[in-house]
Write a protein that holds these residues in place. Sequence first.
Motif, PDB file in Angstrom:
ATOM      1  N   GLN A   3     -55.993 -55.016  67.631  1.00  0.00           N
ATOM      2  CA  GLN A   3     -55.865 -55.341  66.214  1.00  0.00           C
ATOM      3  C   GLN A   3     -55.290 -56.758  66.098  1.00  0.00           C
ATOM      4  OE1 GLN A   3     -53.439 -53.591  62.299  1.00  0.00           O
ATOM      5  NE2 GLN A   3     -53.460 -52.435  64.205  1.00  0.00           N
ATOM      6  N   VAL A   4     -55.750 -57.495  65.086  1.00  0.00           N
ATOM      7  CA  VAL A   4     -55.201 -58.824  64.795  1.00  0.00           C
ATOM      8  C   VAL A   4     -54.835 -58.861  63.321  1.00  0.00           C
ATOM      9  CG1 VAL A   4     -55.559 -61.321  64.831  1.00  0.00           C
ATOM     10  CG2 VAL A   4     -56.694 -59.883  66.538  1.00  0.00           C
ATOM     11  N   ASN A   5     -53.615 -59.279  63.023  1.00  0.00           N
ATOM     12  CA  ASN A   5     -53.153 -59.430  61.651  1.00  0.00           C
ATOM     13  C   ASN A   5     -52.857 -60.901  61.387  1.00  0.00           C
ATOM     14  OD1 ASN A   5     -52.947 -56.585  60.690  1.00  0.00           O
ATOM     15  ND2 ASN A   5     -51.591 -56.434  62.447  1.00  0.00           N
ATOM     16  N   ILE A   6     -53.422 -61.412  60.302  1.00  0.00           N
ATOM     17  CA  ILE A   6     -53.316 -62.836  59.974  1.00  0.00           C
ATOM     18  C   ILE A   6     -52.822 -62.982  58.543  1.00  0.00           C
ATOM     19  CG2 ILE A   6     -54.593 -65.010  59.749  1.00  0.00           C
ATOM     20  CD1 ILE A   6     -56.701 -63.710  61.667  1.00  0.00           C
ATOM     21  N   GLU A   7     -51.844 -63.823  58.344  1.00  0.00           N
ATOM     22  CA  GLU A   7     -51.370 -64.155  57.002  1.00  0.00           C
ATOM     23  C   GLU A   7     -51.462 -65.670  56.834  1.00  0.00           C
ATOM     24  OE1 GLU A   7     -47.474 -62.547  56.356  1.00  0.00           O
ATOM     25  OE2 GLU A   7     -48.020 -60.611  57.233  1.00  0.00           O
ATOM     26  N   GLY A   8     -51.891 -66.106  55.645  1.00  0.00           N
ATOM     27  CA  GLY A   8     -52.014 -67.537  55.437  1.00  0.00           C
ATOM     28  C   GLY A   8     -52.361 -67.890  54.013  1.00  0.00           C
ATOM     29  N   VAL A   9     -52.870 -69.091  53.850  1.00  0.00           N
ATOM     30  CA  VAL A   9     -53.263 -69.604  52.544  1.00  0.00           C
ATOM     31  C   VAL A   9     -54.746 -69.953  52.583  1.00  0.00           C
ATOM     32  CG1 VAL A   9     -50.972 -70.478  51.982  1.00  0.00           C
ATOM     33  CG2 VAL A   9     -52.597 -71.961  53.159  1.00  0.00           C
ATOM     34  N   VAL A  10     -55.365 -69.967  51.391  1.00  0.00           N
ATOM     35  CA  VAL A  10     -56.793 -70.261  51.319  1.00  0.00           C
ATOM     36  C   VAL A  10     -57.058 -71.483  50.460  1.00  0.00           C
ATOM     37  CG1 VAL A  10     -57.465 -67.847  51.603  1.00  0.00           C
ATOM     38  CG2 VAL A  10     -57.216 -68.781  49.313  1.00  0.00           C
ATOM     39  N   ASN A  11     -58.183 -72.100  50.738  1.00  0.00           N
ATOM     40  CA  ASN A  11     -58.733 -73.125  49.855  1.00  0.00           C
ATOM     41  C   ASN A  11     -60.252 -72.992  49.896  1.00  0.00           C
ATOM     42  OD1 ASN A  11     -58.091 -74.527  52.666  1.00  0.00           O
ATOM     43  ND2 ASN A  11     -59.905 -75.543  51.807  1.00  0.00           N
ATOM     44  N   ARG A  12     -60.890 -73.439  48.844  1.00  0.00           N
ATOM     45  CA  ARG A  12     -62.352 -73.407  48.833  1.00  0.00           C
ATOM     46  C   ARG A  12     -62.897 -74.434  49.828  1.00  0.00           C
ATOM     47  NH1 ARG A  12     -64.639 -72.750  42.622  1.00  0.00           N
ATOM     48  NH2 ARG A  12     -63.315 -70.970  42.000  1.00  0.00           N
ATOM     49  N   VAL A  13     -63.975 -74.073  50.506  1.00  0.00           N
ATOM     50  CA  VAL A  13     -64.600 -75.019  51.412  1.00  0.00           C
ATOM     51  C   VAL A  13     -65.388 -76.038  50.591  1.00  0.00           C
ATOM     52  CG1 VAL A  13     -64.775 -73.236  53.188  1.00  0.00           C
ATOM     53  CG2 VAL A  13     -66.744 -73.701  51.715  1.00  0.00           C
ATOM     54  N   ALA A  14     -65.777 -77.129  51.218  1.00  0.00           N
ATOM     55  CA  ALA A  14     -66.541 -78.168  50.534  1.00  0.00           C
ATOM     56  C   ALA A  14     -67.877 -77.607  50.043  1.00  0.00           C
ATOM     57  CB  ALA A  14     -66.785 -79.342  51.475  1.00  0.00           C
ATOM     58  N   ASP A  15     -68.358 -78.133  48.928  1.00  0.00           N
ATOM     59  CA  ASP A  15     -69.635 -77.670  48.376  1.00  0.00           C
ATOM     60  C   ASP A  15     -70.765 -77.786  49.396  1.00  0.00           C
ATOM     61  OD1 ASP A  15     -68.480 -77.041  45.961  1.00  0.00           O
ATOM     62  OD2 ASP A  15     -69.129 -78.877  44.936  1.00  0.00           O
ATOM     63  N   GLU A  16     -70.761 -78.863  50.185  1.00  0.00           N
ATOM     64  CA  GLU A  16     -71.823 -79.047  51.168  1.00  0.00           C
ATOM     65  C   GLU A  16     -71.800 -77.939  52.214  1.00  0.00           C
ATOM     66  OE1 GLU A  16     -69.235 -82.299  51.421  1.00  0.00           O
ATOM     67  OE2 GLU A  16     -69.644 -81.412  49.444  1.00  0.00           O
ATOM     68  N   THR A  17     -70.598 -77.477  52.565  1.00  0.00           N
ATOM     69  CA  THR A  17     -70.477 -76.390  53.536  1.00  0.00           C
ATOM     70  C   THR A  17     -71.013 -75.087  52.958  1.00  0.00           C
ATOM     71  OG1 THR A  17     -68.522 -77.442  54.502  1.00  0.00           O
ATOM     72  CG2 THR A  17     -68.859 -75.106  54.984  1.00  0.00           C
ATOM     73  N   SER A  18     -70.648 -74.810  51.705  1.00  0.00           N
ATOM     74  CA  SER A  18     -71.168 -73.602  51.049  1.00  0.00           C
ATOM     75  C   SER A  18     -72.680 -73.683  50.890  1.00  0.00           C
ATOM     76  CB  SER A  18     -70.504 -73.418  49.681  1.00  0.00           C
ATOM     77  OG  SER A  18     -69.152 -73.039  49.808  1.00  0.00           O
ATOM     78  N   ASP A  19     -73.190 -74.871  50.539  1.00  0.00           N
ATOM     79  CA  ASP A  19     -74.641 -75.044  50.395  1.00  0.00           C
ATOM     80  C   ASP A  19     -75.363 -74.742  51.701  1.00  0.00           C
ATOM     81  OD1 ASP A  19     -74.429 -75.805  47.732  1.00  0.00           O
ATOM     82  OD2 ASP A  19     -74.458 -77.956  48.175  1.00  0.00           O
ATOM     83  N   ALA A  20     -74.825 -75.286  52.797  1.00  0.00           N
ATOM     84  CA  ALA A  20     -75.479 -75.111  54.096  1.00  0.00           C
ATOM     85  C   ALA A  20     -75.507 -73.643  54.500  1.00  0.00           C
ATOM     86  CB  ALA A  20     -74.767 -75.941  55.153  1.00  0.00           C
ATOM     87  N   TYR A  21     -74.386 -72.937  54.299  1.00  0.00           N
ATOM     88  CA  TYR A  21     -74.383 -71.524  54.667  1.00  0.00           C
ATOM     89  C   TYR A  21     -75.298 -70.724  53.744  1.00  0.00           C
ATOM     90  CZ  TYR A  21     -73.222 -66.691  55.234  1.00  0.00           C
ATOM     91  OH  TYR A  21     -73.342 -65.329  55.410  1.00  0.00           O
ATOM     92  N   PHE A  22     -75.241 -71.019  52.442  1.00  0.00           N
ATOM     93  CA  PHE A  22     -76.073 -70.278  51.493  1.00  0.00           C
ATOM     94  C   PHE A  22     -77.554 -70.429  51.843  1.00  0.00           C
ATOM     95  CE2 PHE A  22     -78.305 -69.584  47.438  1.00  0.00           C
ATOM     96  CZ  PHE A  22     -77.740 -68.382  47.045  1.00  0.00           C
TER      97      PHE A  22
END
Length: 212
Positions: A105-124
């Motif tokens: 098991q791995v437990n991770i705590e942290g903060v988030v930010n939106r990725v760059a639009d170009e990154t979201s575009d490429a994955y989409f």
Amino acid sequence: MKNIADIRKDYASQTLDPDDCLAHPVAQFSRWLDDAIAADVPEPTAMLVSTVSPEGRPAARVVLLKGVEDNQLVFYTNYHSRKGQHLGHTPFIALTFFWPELERQVNIEGVVNRVADETSDAYFDSRPYKSRVGAWASEQSQPISGKEVVMARFARFAAQYLTHVPRPPHWGGFAVTPERMEFWQGRPSRLHDRVLYLPDGQGGWQKQRLAP
């Protein structure tokens, strides 16, 4: 109904020692993720994503990890969904991976930010056609009168976007920057091995063993 208090499993396949862990927790996570993929466990990238509502109440759901980049963990969602709204209000998050076949098991705590639009575009653009149309069709987490509402919206957007499906402005990625990572390896008699990573205040990480 079986007495669930009597359900037990003794873990004994592997051990975990801080000295054997890599210096950076994300590198250690990548090693374990590779092990899970190589072991052909079901849904190795599935993770429990926990968020906090504006009222301070926790909420959790299973989401698929889609990238490990620049020491961040990336997933994609509808920004108007319940989790998207939570993260827009409170950018703190917890991720949990559980690979029972490896007793890990791995437990991770942290903060988030939106990725760059170009990154979201490429994955989409890499997603299957129907998944891209579905991102337009589903007003995720919103009440609907029946499934036919979504099916009608899907047909409408499929007719509108016959070939190229642009990324909806309300859909994209979140990158999680870890601030605390714990690795858990099951051991006999519930004396599990637990290794915790915390920032050392100098840009690196310190490791310590936790009591089971």
